[in-house]
Scaffold this active site. Sequence first.
Site, PDB file in Angstrom:
ATOM      1  N   LEU A 152      35.758  49.005  49.142  1.00  0.00           N
ATOM      2  CA  LEU A 152      35.116  49.392  50.406  1.00  0.00           C
ATOM      3  C   LEU A 152      33.623  49.650  50.270  1.00  0.00           C
ATOM      4  O   LEU A 152      33.115  50.673  50.696  1.00  0.00           O
ATOM      5  CB  LEU A 152      35.834  50.600  51.012  1.00  0.00           C
ATOM      6  CG  LEU A 152      37.206  50.279  51.621  1.00  0.00           C
ATOM      7  CD1 LEU A 152      37.849  51.546  52.181  1.00  0.00           C
ATOM      8  CD2 LEU A 152      37.099  49.225  52.713  1.00  0.00           C
TER       9      LEU A 152
ATOM     10  N   ALA B 216      43.591  36.100  40.755  1.00  0.00           N
ATOM     11  CA  ALA B 216      44.392  36.185  39.537  1.00  0.00           C
ATOM     12  C   ALA B 216      45.040  34.824  39.259  1.00  0.00           C
ATOM     13  O   ALA B 216      45.698  34.257  40.125  1.00  0.00           O
ATOM     14  CB  ALA B 216      45.461  37.251  39.694  1.00  0.00           C
TER      15      ALA B 216
ATOM     16  N   GLN C 224      39.851  35.072  36.654  1.00  0.00           N
ATOM     17  CA  GLN C 224      40.656  36.239  36.279  1.00  0.00           C
ATOM     18  C   GLN C 224      41.997  35.750  35.738  1.00  0.00           C
ATOM     19  O   GLN C 224      42.708  35.002  36.400  1.00  0.00           O
ATOM     20  CB  GLN C 224      40.893  37.154  37.483  1.00  0.00           C
ATOM     21  CG  GLN C 224      41.583  38.460  37.068  1.00  0.00           C
ATOM     22  CD  GLN C 224      41.955  39.368  38.226  1.00  0.00           C
ATOM     23  OE1 GLN C 224      42.610  38.926  39.172  1.00  0.00           O
ATOM     24  NE2 GLN C 224      41.551  40.621  38.174  1.00  0.00           N
TER      25      GLN C 224
ATOM     26  N   SER D 247      35.039  39.665  44.157  1.00  0.00           N
ATOM     27  CA  SER D 247      36.227  40.240  43.510  1.00  0.00           C
ATOM     28  C   SER D 247      37.368  39.227  43.539  1.00  0.00           C
ATOM     29  O   SER D 247      37.498  38.471  44.502  1.00  0.00           O
ATOM     30  CB  SER D 247      36.633  41.494  44.286  1.00  0.00           C
ATOM     31  OG  SER D 247      37.425  42.342  43.501  1.00  0.00           O
TER      32      SER D 247
ATOM     33  N   ARG E 122      39.594  44.242  33.929  1.00  0.00           N
ATOM     34  CA  ARG E 122      39.821  45.077  35.119  1.00  0.00           C
ATOM     35  C   ARG E 122      40.887  46.103  34.798  1.00  0.00           C
ATOM     36  O   ARG E 122      41.987  45.746  34.336  1.00  0.00           O
ATOM     37  CB  ARG E 122      40.219  44.225  36.318  1.00  0.00           C
ATOM     38  CG  ARG E 122      40.542  45.077  37.541  1.00  0.00           C
ATOM     39  CD  ARG E 122      40.613  44.288  38.826  1.00  0.00           C
ATOM     40  NE  ARG E 122      39.320  44.294  39.507  1.00  0.00           N
ATOM     41  CZ  ARG E 122      39.153  44.022  40.803  1.00  0.00           C
ATOM     42  NH1 ARG E 122      40.181  43.720  41.557  1.00  0.00           N
ATOM     43  NH2 ARG E 122      37.964  44.061  41.353  1.00  0.00           N
TER      44      ARG E 122
ATOM     45  N   TYR F 268      50.146  45.402  36.974  1.00  0.00           N
ATOM     46  CA  TYR F 268      50.644  44.145  36.416  1.00  0.00           C
ATOM     47  C   TYR F 268      50.912  44.323  34.914  1.00  0.00           C
ATOM     48  O   TYR F 268      50.831  45.429  34.386  1.00  0.00           O
ATOM     49  CB  TYR F 268      49.681  42.994  36.756  1.00  0.00           C
ATOM     50  CG  TYR F 268      49.644  42.772  38.267  1.00  0.00           C
ATOM     51  CD1 TYR F 268      50.830  42.532  38.969  1.00  0.00           C
ATOM     52  CD2 TYR F 268      48.467  42.866  38.993  1.00  0.00           C
ATOM     53  CE1 TYR F 268      50.840  42.364  40.356  1.00  0.00           C
ATOM     54  CE2 TYR F 268      48.462  42.705  40.383  1.00  0.00           C
ATOM     55  CZ  TYR F 268      49.658  42.461  41.050  1.00  0.00           C
ATOM     56  OH  TYR F 268      49.664  42.312  42.419  1.00  0.00           O
TER      57      TYR F 268
ATOM     58  N   GLY G  50      35.277  42.634  47.658  1.00  0.00           N
ATOM     59  CA  GLY G  50      36.471  41.907  48.063  1.00  0.00           C
ATOM     60  C   GLY G  50      36.398  41.549  49.531  1.00  0.00           C
ATOM     61  O   GLY G  50      35.821  40.528  49.923  1.00  0.00           O
ATOM     62  N   ARG G  51      36.931  42.443  50.364  1.00  0.00           N
ATOM     63  CA  ARG G  51      37.063  42.131  51.789  1.00  0.00           C
ATOM     64  C   ARG G  51      35.723  41.909  52.483  1.00  0.00           C
ATOM     65  O   ARG G  51      35.650  41.121  53.437  1.00  0.00           O
ATOM     66  CB  ARG G  51      37.882  43.235  52.475  1.00  0.00           C
ATOM     67  CG  ARG G  51      39.350  43.157  52.069  1.00  0.00           C
ATOM     68  CD  ARG G  51      40.084  44.442  52.346  1.00  0.00           C
ATOM     69  NE  ARG G  51      39.670  45.503  51.435  1.00  0.00           N
ATOM     70  CZ  ARG G  51      40.192  46.734  51.435  1.00  0.00           C
ATOM     71  NH1 ARG G  51      41.126  47.039  52.306  1.00  0.00           N
ATOM     72  NH2 ARG G  51      39.772  47.632  50.566  1.00  0.00           N
TER      73      ARG G  51
HETATM   74  C1  LIG Z   1      43.718  39.383  49.948  1.00  0.00           C
HETATM   75  C2  LIG Z   1      43.489  40.170  48.689  1.00  0.00           C
HETATM   76  C3  LIG Z   1      43.904  39.643  47.479  1.00  0.00           C
HETATM   77  C4  LIG Z   1      43.671  40.337  46.287  1.00  0.00           C
HETATM   78  N1  LIG Z   1      43.994  39.752  45.080  1.00  0.00           N
HETATM   79  C5  LIG Z   1      43.581  40.329  43.918  1.00  0.00           C
HETATM   80  C6  LIG Z   1      43.672  39.640  42.691  1.00  0.00           C
HETATM   81  O1  LIG Z   1      44.090  38.481  42.599  1.00  0.00           O
HETATM   82  N2  LIG Z   1      43.250  40.293  41.561  1.00  0.00           N
HETATM   83  C7  LIG Z   1      42.750  41.560  41.610  1.00  0.00           C
HETATM   84  O2  LIG Z   1      42.382  42.111  40.568  1.00  0.00           O
HETATM   85  N3  LIG Z   1      42.603  42.207  42.784  1.00  0.00           N
HETATM   86  C8  LIG Z   1      42.983  41.626  43.929  1.00  0.00           C
HETATM   87  N4  LIG Z   1      42.747  42.245  45.118  1.00  0.00           N
HETATM   88  C9  LIG Z   1      41.980  43.506  45.136  1.00  0.00           C
HETATM   89  C10 LIG Z   1      40.492  43.197  45.360  1.00  0.00           C
HETATM   90  O3  LIG Z   1      39.968  42.408  44.311  1.00  0.00           O
HETATM   91  C11 LIG Z   1      39.664  44.486  45.470  1.00  0.00           C
HETATM   92  O4  LIG Z   1      39.744  45.181  44.258  1.00  0.00           O
HETATM   93  C12 LIG Z   1      40.154  45.378  46.598  1.00  0.00           C
HETATM   94  O5  LIG Z   1      40.394  44.625  47.778  1.00  0.00           O
HETATM   95  C13 LIG Z   1      39.174  46.495  46.901  1.00  0.00           C
HETATM   96  O6  LIG Z   1      37.895  45.970  47.167  1.00  0.00           O
HETATM   97  P1  LIG Z   1      37.359  45.704  48.674  1.00  0.00           P
HETATM   98  O7  LIG Z   1      37.479  47.007  49.419  1.00  0.00           O
HETATM   99  O8  LIG Z   1      35.946  45.253  48.489  1.00  0.00           O
HETATM  100  O9  LIG Z   1      38.226  44.656  49.291  1.00  0.00           O
HETATM  101  C14 LIG Z   1      43.024  41.591  46.328  1.00  0.00           C
HETATM  102  C15 LIG Z   1      42.628  42.131  47.551  1.00  0.00           C
HETATM  103  C16 LIG Z   1      42.830  41.425  48.727  1.00  0.00           C
HETATM  104  C17 LIG Z   1      42.324  42.005  50.022  1.00  0.00           C
END
Ligand SMILES: Cc1cc2nc3c(=O)[nH]c(=O)nc-3n(C[C@H](O)[C@H](O)[C@H](O)COP(=O)(O)O)c2cc1C
Length: 380
Positions: free
Chosen positions: A323, A79, A121, A44, A251, A203, A345-346
């Site tokens: 998650l 992004a 992205q 992500s 997205r 955004y 993501g995380r």
């Molecule tokens: C450190 C961090 C930076 C993020 N930056 C972006 C980003 O640049 N663009 C975006 O669409 N989402 C961003 N997100 C959201 C993640 O892409 C993701 O949608 C969100 O963390 C939920 O997924 P997860 O539970 O697997 O982390 C960010 C999340 C985290 C934790």
Amino acid sequence: MDKPVDSRQSGENERRILKRQRDPYLFRSIELRSITVRNRIMLSPMCQYSARDGMPNDWHLVHLGARAAGGAGIVFTEAVHTEPRGRITQHCLGLWSDEQRDAFARIANFIATSGAVPGIQLGHAGRKASVGRPWEGSNPIPAAEGGWDVISASAKSYAKDWPIPHPLTENEIADQTTFLAASARRAREAGFKVIELHAAHGYLIHQFLSPLSNDRTDGYGGSFENRTRFLFESIDAIRSEWPGELPLFIRLSVTEWVEGGWSVDDCIRLAIGLKAHGGVDLIDCSSGGNDPRQKIPIHPAYQVPLSRSVREGSGMPTGAVGLINSPDLAEAIIANGDADLIVLGRTLLADPVWPLRAANALRVPDKGAWPVQYERSNIF
Ligand SMILES: Cc1cc2nc3c(=O)[nH]c(=O)nc-3n(C[C@H](O)[C@H](O)[C@H](O)COP(=O)(O)O)c2cc1C
């Protein structure tokens, strides 16, 4: 008394079970236009807040490169913004210059040579731009302190005490799509193979979509058609520079989790429109981010039902994010038809080789995804 077991039959059953286990949905490749992705796992987009003047550097190479070597199918940059005012923080990435393009080319190339598909992205933070980094409090930074004046659909601030944005004129909206097309061209030149248009998380494009942030009375506000116009123009701008053989994702925040805000039904209606319009290959189903009153019911896989609703309601392929933390959960989401891609993501922030571990857990016999340099670690 139990019947004696026919050993031939039990052997056959075992083989069938093993075959099922060895062909997990999570590790089946997927075709997106001319691109084949080796599995259903996508990194992500995640801001690293580690750039200067929008330039990617060694941090971005190592961070993204590690996830590519770790077995993800698609590795997305964070992004990347189309103009300096579009950056969330002063430390976010940009793609408004050839110098940035050339720095990205090295990263895209490393991702591709590691067997993953390099994705970028593209976005603009609009009224949520010019803030501090998370570890500095994420508060707005005014122009007088090194920030900049922000723009949006309307002169409505994101939250109390946040700056009132400049509402874009129609000419300025056209400038934005021109910036986007130029970034798409540079993304192509840098060697990226997928673009994701960031229209979520409050955004700029999301600010146009939502009735909570858009009270324009011209052709970009009011009706559903008008509020979605900037999004469709953005897609067309990207497609003017992005080849037909390469995929484009979008997205979306499928719901804002706020009464009277953008809803799942709106998103399904939009997804049906996107399908008819063409040009978009997958909807990455996220949520929230446009209104601090949001109440998000957070739990493992909490956004998967959003992905399922959009996929079922529109017939568009989707990505599920939020998650998702275990191989079995990821496998079930694809197997159940809730999504086409698992967007992590995380989970991947914490463990760059999660896909390789997941392949082990799901008993994928083909070790092809392991870089030869890492093969001897495959003992767990
Ligand atoms: C450190 C961090 C930076 C993020 N930056 C972006 C980003 O640049 N663009 C975006 O669409 N989402 C961003 N997100 C959201 C993640 O892409 C993701 O949608 C969100 O963390 C939920 O997924 P997860 O539970 O697997 O982390 C960010 C999340 C985290 C934790």
